[in-house]
Design an enzyme around this catalytic site. Structure first.
Site, PDB file in Angstrom:
ATOM      1  N   HIS A 246       0.831  -1.201   0.000  1.00  0.00           N
ATOM      2  CA  HIS A 246       0.000   0.000   0.000  1.00  0.00           C
ATOM      3  C   HIS A 246       0.865   1.250   0.000  1.00  0.00           C
ATOM      4  O   HIS A 246       2.054   1.198   0.280  1.00  0.00           O
ATOM      5  CB  HIS A 246      -0.961   0.023   1.193  1.00  0.00           C
TER       6      HIS A 246
ATOM      7  N   ARG B 158      -1.520  10.827   4.646  1.00  0.00           N
ATOM      8  CA  ARG B 158      -2.152  11.438   5.813  1.00  0.00           C
ATOM      9  C   ARG B 158      -3.211  12.415   5.317  1.00  0.00           C
ATOM     10  O   ARG B 158      -2.935  13.220   4.425  1.00  0.00           O
ATOM     11  CB  ARG B 158      -1.116  12.154   6.664  1.00  0.00           C
TER      12      ARG B 158
ATOM     13  N   GLU C 216      -3.677   3.512   1.759  1.00  0.00           N
ATOM     14  CA  GLU C 216      -3.994   3.609   3.182  1.00  0.00           C
ATOM     15  C   GLU C 216      -4.142   5.083   3.524  1.00  0.00           C
ATOM     16  O   GLU C 216      -3.206   5.858   3.358  1.00  0.00           O
ATOM     17  CB  GLU C 216      -2.875   3.011   4.036  1.00  0.00           C
TER      18      GLU C 216
ATOM     19  N   ASN D 251      -5.024  11.341  11.682  1.00  0.00           N
ATOM     20  CA  ASN D 251      -4.600  11.575  13.058  1.00  0.00           C
ATOM     21  C   ASN D 251      -5.605  12.535  13.663  1.00  0.00           C
ATOM     22  O   ASN D 251      -5.753  13.671  13.199  1.00  0.00           O
ATOM     23  CB  ASN D 251      -3.180  12.147  13.092  1.00  0.00           C
TER      24      ASN D 251
ATOM     25  N   HIS E 211       3.311  11.767  -7.020  1.00  0.00           N
ATOM     26  CA  HIS E 211       1.924  11.438  -7.303  1.00  0.00           C
ATOM     27  C   HIS E 211       1.702   9.939  -7.209  1.00  0.00           C
ATOM     28  O   HIS E 211       2.647   9.169  -7.144  1.00  0.00           O
ATOM     29  CB  HIS E 211       1.521  11.933  -8.705  1.00  0.00           C
TER      30      HIS E 211
ATOM     31  N   GLU F 264      -2.122  10.799 -11.001  1.00  0.00           N
ATOM     32  CA  GLU F 264      -1.951  10.776 -12.450  1.00  0.00           C
ATOM     33  C   GLU F 264      -2.821   9.671 -13.032  1.00  0.00           C
ATOM     34  O   GLU F 264      -2.827   8.543 -12.535  1.00  0.00           O
ATOM     35  CB  GLU F 264      -0.491  10.507 -12.807  1.00  0.00           C
TER      36      GLU F 264
END
Length: 128
Positions: free
Chosen positions: A5, A9, A56, A60, A74, A122
């Site tokens: 993965h 964030r 993923e 937070n 990207h 992209e």
């Protein structure tokens, strides 16, 4: 070995999940909260994690924005038709930052879209 993965964030998990599912057509594969360390993870993709790499999203708790820095470029996604994909993304409320067309100095058809946190994605048209 294989890539599992890519983690991003995000500042608003619900908004990001909506983008990746409703605008880019991924599926929310799983989501979990960590109460002790105050974060939530959401894994999204086009196929099962056992066979394909996924995204993923890490939220937070209480953190609404991040600096992207200059190292990350990207995420690339193959599409059948980049022109059509751009139109569909715009119709679903997504932002196309570079319309579909040939890559500079080449013939591969690409486009770029932005996710809610400003990350670049992209779109690369599949070669026939």
């Amino acid at each position: 070995m294989r890539i599992l993965h890519t983690m991003l964030r995000v500042g608003n998990l619900e908004h990001s999940i909506e983008f990746y599912t409703n605008v880019l057509g991924m599926r929310l594969l799983r989501q979990s909260d960590n109460e002790e360390y105050e974060y939530t993870l959401a894994f999204l993709g086009y196929g099962d994690e056992s066979e394909e790499a996924v995204i993923e999203l890490t939220y937070n708790w209480g953190k609404s924005e991040y600096e992207h820095g200059t190292a990350f470029g990207h995420i690339a996604i193959e599409v059948d038709d980049a022109y059509q994909a751009c139109e569909e993304i715009k119709s679903r409320g997504g932002t196309v930052s570079r319309e579909a067309g040939p890559v500079k100095g080449g013939t591969t058809i690409i486009a770029f879209v932005k996710d809610p946190d400003g990350y670049s994605i992209e779109l690369i048209q599949a070669k026939s």
